[in-house]
Motif scaffolding. Structure first.
Motif, PDB file in Angstrom:
ATOM      1  N   LEU A 417     -41.769  26.891 -27.084  1.00  0.00           N
ATOM      2  CA  LEU A 417     -42.090  28.096 -26.319  1.00  0.00           C
ATOM      3  C   LEU A 417     -41.313  28.122 -24.995  1.00  0.00           C
ATOM      4  N   PRO A 418     -40.380  29.048 -24.820  1.00  0.00           N
ATOM      5  CA  PRO A 418     -39.772  29.210 -23.493  1.00  0.00           C
ATOM      6  C   PRO A 418     -40.807  29.819 -22.545  1.00  0.00           C
ATOM      7  N   LEU A 419     -40.873  29.324 -21.327  1.00  0.00           N
ATOM      8  CA  LEU A 419     -41.878  29.806 -20.372  1.00  0.00           C
ATOM      9  C   LEU A 419     -41.719  31.307 -20.121  1.00  0.00           C
ATOM     10  N   VAL A 420     -40.459  31.761 -19.935  1.00  0.00           N
ATOM     11  CA  VAL A 420     -40.170  33.196 -19.776  1.00  0.00           C
ATOM     12  C   VAL A 420     -38.927  33.528 -20.595  1.00  0.00           C
ATOM     13  N   ARG A 421     -38.740  34.832 -20.837  1.00  0.00           N
ATOM     14  CA  ARG A 421     -37.612  35.264 -21.675  1.00  0.00           C
ATOM     15  C   ARG A 421     -36.368  35.557 -20.818  1.00  0.00           C
ATOM     16  N   LYS A 422     -35.981  34.625 -19.969  1.00  0.00           N
ATOM     17  CA  LYS A 422     -34.785  34.823 -19.134  1.00  0.00           C
ATOM     18  C   LYS A 422     -34.331  33.479 -18.558  1.00  0.00           C
ATOM     19  N   ASP A 423     -33.302  33.530 -17.749  1.00  0.00           N
ATOM     20  CA  ASP A 423     -32.796  32.357 -17.022  1.00  0.00           C
ATOM     21  C   ASP A 423     -32.336  31.227 -17.954  1.00  0.00           C
ATOM     22  N   GLY A 424     -31.919  31.569 -19.177  1.00  0.00           N
ATOM     23  CA  GLY A 424     -31.397  30.553 -20.090  1.00  0.00           C
ATOM     24  C   GLY A 424     -32.449  29.762 -20.842  1.00  0.00           C
ATOM     25  N   PHE A 464     -48.814  20.316 -31.487  1.00  0.00           N
ATOM     26  CA  PHE A 464     -48.047  20.158 -30.251  1.00  0.00           C
ATOM     27  C   PHE A 464     -47.288  21.436 -29.889  1.00  0.00           C
ATOM     28  N   CYS A 465     -47.399  21.810 -28.640  1.00  0.00           N
ATOM     29  CA  CYS A 465     -46.608  22.927 -28.092  1.00  0.00           C
ATOM     30  C   CYS A 465     -45.625  22.363 -27.068  1.00  0.00           C
ATOM     31  N   ILE A 466     -44.370  22.716 -27.226  1.00  0.00           N
ATOM     32  CA  ILE A 466     -43.322  22.272 -26.304  1.00  0.00           C
ATOM     33  C   ILE A 466     -42.918  23.465 -25.443  1.00  0.00           C
ATOM     34  N   THR A 467     -43.114  23.351 -24.131  1.00  0.00           N
ATOM     35  CA  THR A 467     -42.766  24.444 -23.221  1.00  0.00           C
ATOM     36  C   THR A 467     -41.475  24.118 -22.469  1.00  0.00           C
ATOM     37  N   VAL A 468     -40.540  25.064 -22.577  1.00  0.00           N
ATOM     38  CA  VAL A 468     -39.246  24.934 -21.889  1.00  0.00           C
ATOM     39  C   VAL A 468     -39.305  25.753 -20.594  1.00  0.00           C
ATOM     40  N   ASP A 469     -39.035  25.092 -19.452  1.00  0.00           N
ATOM     41  CA  ASP A 469     -39.108  25.769 -18.145  1.00  0.00           C
ATOM     42  C   ASP A 469     -37.858  25.465 -17.310  1.00  0.00           C
ATOM     43  N   THR A 470     -37.894  25.817 -16.037  1.00  0.00           N
ATOM     44  CA  THR A 470     -36.715  25.622 -15.174  1.00  0.00           C
ATOM     45  C   THR A 470     -36.351  24.134 -15.063  1.00  0.00           C
ATOM     46  N   GLU A 471     -37.362  23.285 -15.061  1.00  0.00           N
ATOM     47  CA  GLU A 471     -37.130  21.843 -14.962  1.00  0.00           C
ATOM     48  C   GLU A 471     -36.364  21.320 -16.182  1.00  0.00           C
ATOM     49  N   THR A 472     -36.600  21.963 -17.333  1.00  0.00           N
ATOM     50  CA  THR A 472     -35.894  21.561 -18.563  1.00  0.00           C
ATOM     51  C   THR A 472     -34.392  21.730 -18.372  1.00  0.00           C
ATOM     52  N   LEU A 473     -34.029  22.825 -17.753  1.00  0.00           N
ATOM     53  CA  LEU A 473     -32.606  23.128 -17.584  1.00  0.00           C
ATOM     54  C   LEU A 473     -31.916  22.153 -16.637  1.00  0.00           C
ATOM     55  N   SER A 474     -32.659  21.683 -15.647  1.00  0.00           N
ATOM     56  CA  SER A 474     -32.033  20.797 -14.645  1.00  0.00           C
ATOM     57  C   SER A 474     -32.215  19.314 -14.981  1.00  0.00           C
ATOM     58  N   GLU A 475     -33.352  18.968 -15.635  1.00  0.00           N
ATOM     59  CA  GLU A 475     -33.655  17.536 -15.817  1.00  0.00           C
ATOM     60  C   GLU A 475     -33.795  17.099 -17.275  1.00  0.00           C
ATOM     61  N   GLU A 476     -33.605  18.035 -18.224  1.00  0.00           N
ATOM     62  CA  GLU A 476     -33.699  17.707 -19.657  1.00  0.00           C
ATOM     63  C   GLU A 476     -35.065  17.106 -20.020  1.00  0.00           C
ATOM     64  N   THR A 477     -36.133  17.684 -19.434  1.00  0.00           N
ATOM     65  CA  THR A 477     -37.496  17.295 -19.816  1.00  0.00           C
ATOM     66  C   THR A 477     -38.285  18.557 -20.164  1.00  0.00           C
ATOM     67  N   VAL A 478     -39.314  18.380 -20.973  1.00  0.00           N
ATOM     68  CA  VAL A 478     -40.172  19.505 -21.382  1.00  0.00           C
ATOM     69  C   VAL A 478     -41.630  19.108 -21.217  1.00  0.00           C
ATOM     70  N   THR A 479     -42.513  20.130 -21.215  1.00  0.00           N
ATOM     71  CA  THR A 479     -43.952  19.862 -21.215  1.00  0.00           C
ATOM     72  C   THR A 479     -44.446  19.894 -22.655  1.00  0.00           C
ATOM     73  N   VAL A 480     -45.107  18.820 -23.071  1.00  0.00           N
ATOM     74  CA  VAL A 480     -45.720  18.779 -24.403  1.00  0.00           C
ATOM     75  C   VAL A 480     -47.237  18.892 -24.228  1.00  0.00           C
ATOM     76  N   ARG A 481     -47.818  19.935 -24.811  1.00  0.00           N
ATOM     77  CA  ARG A 481     -49.271  20.158 -24.744  1.00  0.00           C
ATOM     78  C   ARG A 481     -49.906  19.756 -26.066  1.00  0.00           C
ATOM     79  N   GLU A 482     -50.954  18.945 -25.984  1.00  0.00           N
ATOM     80  CA  GLU A 482     -51.657  18.481 -27.181  1.00  0.00           C
ATOM     81  C   GLU A 482     -52.821  19.419 -27.493  1.00  0.00           C
ATOM     82  N   ARG A 483     -52.945  19.813 -28.736  1.00  0.00           N
ATOM     83  CA  ARG A 483     -53.899  20.849 -29.154  1.00  0.00           C
ATOM     84  C   ARG A 483     -55.362  20.525 -28.834  1.00  0.00           C
ATOM     85  N   ASP A 484     -55.826  19.351 -29.240  1.00  0.00           N
ATOM     86  CA  ASP A 484     -57.261  19.066 -29.166  1.00  0.00           C
ATOM     87  C   ASP A 484     -57.750  18.847 -27.736  1.00  0.00           C
TER      88      ASP A 484
END
Length: 505
Positions: A417-424, A464-484
């Motif tokens: 899931l990209p956090l927003v639909r812009k900025d790459g 698992f949901c993987i969220t891509v945000d501004t930090e992903t673009l600069s640091e190559e890390t993502v947020t992983v959210r666990e369902r339960d």
């Protein structure tokens, strides 16, 4: 009980709304007791089937798989006893014109008494707290003992009536218990009669020359008639097993409880061939092995129980069911049967072909004995859905519906899931998606707020949901959210595959 009924109705509605299971032919007002597996349901079904196949075939060097035809020679069903004895005892209510299985009416009566027992147990457990001993309570409490005695007496009488085909006494039992039609509320019953469950059809190019064949009511016979072929071509030594999954068809007059009892369903069966005299030992082995398979899946142990058969089929010398506590009570999920040499002996007799095994260690030929494990794939799907469906009130006062499907069989493992639909962010999210797709079933979603997207993934059981945000673009890390737990963790993009694989396993 009422709460469970309401929960079950919500589950059925959720299964349709979120693409698990649809009523078949719905645009033509449907076809009773037939269902279509939708995009998430078909994935769940496939994952359970694969999980069974891996544990049965891949993990056992002495078990192999086959895929036999649905159409088979009609004499097979004569030999197996299905033509003459594959019947259900049917009874009609004269007022509602509804038809019921007589044995199910009696079982439902006993289930209501069982519910009273559970109510007494729950009250006592609250009263005594940690000091509560369930086993002692159910064997000493006068009311519970009386309830259980009543259940035992009723089931014993019904099983005896079915065994000797005393349908008139079975009707008397229904009348004595004052069982009423759930629709009309009256006790105005017809006599009970047997109804054969096999679907028949014609095969042949000209109707006059066409012969009657049957849609198979079980997959086991396809294994038995291929016993010798598999044994020789696979160079199999006793003991060994043959596994199969596939569709079976029964003309259920009383099909109910969603996908629990359908006219077209799927089985996962394994027939284990062993030497005469060793069958009881192998029966115990497969009884424990199959329960272990269920518990390894991750469903609660308290939802399972064994139910040893009081009434054995004429060909069996031991039989038990693994029952699961569905939202409508404990019902059969899997059967383990010691079938003796009945099946191969019957096919040997009717075909005129020797179906024997030469045992070099014993230096003798014999017809092998068989231990059968047979599980309904659709029922297993329903067991998982019943366990998974959870309505949750969160700390902020909001609510969510989450499908707590064990991660190893969840339809989709990951949502990107990209956090927003812009900025790459969408471009980066799709790059990550492509790296995960060869290994996991993944979804990509960019519409709506991130919170709403999380809720949708919860509702279909994505672990698992993987969220891509501004930090992903600069640091190559993502947020992983666990369902339960809904907990979030920062993970390096390069570590995603190993992280997800480890968590699923």
């Amino acid at each position: 009980m009422a709460n469970h009924e309401e929960q079950f109705r919500k589950l059925v509605s959720h299964a349709k709304e979120y693409g698990f299971i649809f009523p078949s032919s719905e645009i033509y007002d449907g076809l009773a007791a037939v269902y279509d597996y939708a995009e998430y349901g078909s994935e769940l079904k496939k994952n359970i089937r694969d999980y069974w196949w891996k544990s049965m075939v891949q993990m056992h060097e002495n078990i192999v798989g086959i895929d036999s035809a649905i159409f088979m020679h009609p004499t097979i069903w004569k030999a197996s006893g299905h033509v003459d004895a594959f019947n259900d005892p049917m009874i009609d209510n004269k007022d509602s014109k509804k038809r019921y299985r007589a044995d199910v009416l009696v079982e439902d009566y006993c289930a209501k008494i069982e519910a009273k027992v559970e109510k007494e147990v729950e009250k006592a457990a609250k009263r005594f707290g940690e000091a509560f001993d369930r086993e002692q309570f159910v064997t000493t409490n006068a009311r519970v003992v009386e309830y259980n005695k009543k259940i035992a007496e009723v089931m014993h009488r019904m099983n005896h009536d079915l065994e000797v085909n005393d349908l008139s006494d079975l009707k008397r039992l229904i009348e004595e218990l004052e069982i009423a039609c759930p629709v009309s509320g009256t006790k105005n019953w017809t006599d009970i009669r047997q109804f054969n469950l096999m679907f028949s059809t014609k095969v042949g190019s000209v109707s006059e020359d066409a012969s009657t064949i049957y849609l198979r009511p079980e997959t086991a016979q396809g294994i038995f008639v291929n016993f010798l072929n598999v044994q020789k071509t696979g160079r199999m030594k006793i003991p060994f097993g043959i596994a199969q999954t596939g569709k079976a068809f029964r003309n259920e007059i009383v099909a109910r409880q969603f996908i629990f009892r359908m006219r077209e369903f799927e089985q996962m069966e394994m027939q284990f061939f062993c030497a005469p005299g060793t069958e009881k030992e192998w029966f115990e082995y497969w009884k424990q092995e199959r329960m272990r398979w269920h518990l390894d899946l991750g469903l609660p142990a308290g939802n399972y129980r064994f139910h040893d058969h009081e009434k054995l089929a004429h060909y069996a010398n031991a039989a038990t069911d693994i029952e699961y506590n569905f939202l409508f009570g404990f019902k059969e999920l899997e059967g383990i049967h010691s079938r003796t040499d009945y099946d191969l002996s019957r096919h040997q007799e009717f075909s005129g072909k020797k179906l024997q095994y030469f045992d070099t260690e014993r230096n003798e030929s014999y017809v092998p004995y068989v231990i059968e494990t047979s599980i309904g794939l659709d029922r297993m799907c329903l067991a998982v859905l019943c366990h998974a469906y959870t309505e949750e009130k969160l700390e902020d006062g909001s609510e969510r519906v989450v499908m707590r499907i064990p991660a190893k069989i969840a339809p989709y493992k990951v949502a990107v899931l990209p956090l927003v639909r812009k900025d790459g962010m969408p471009e980066k999210a799709r790059e990550i998606l492509k790296s995960l797709q060869p290994l996991f079933m993944c979804q990509y979603e960019e519409k709506d707020t991130i919170g709403r997207r999380y809720r949708r993934q919860d509702a279909i059981g994505t672990p698992f949901c993987i969220t891509v945000d501004t930090e992903t673009l600069s640091e190559e890390t993502v947020t992983v959210r666990e369902r339960d737990t809904m907990q979030q963790e920062r993970i390096a993009v390069k570590d995603l595959v190993s992280y997800i694989a480890r968590r699923i396993a």
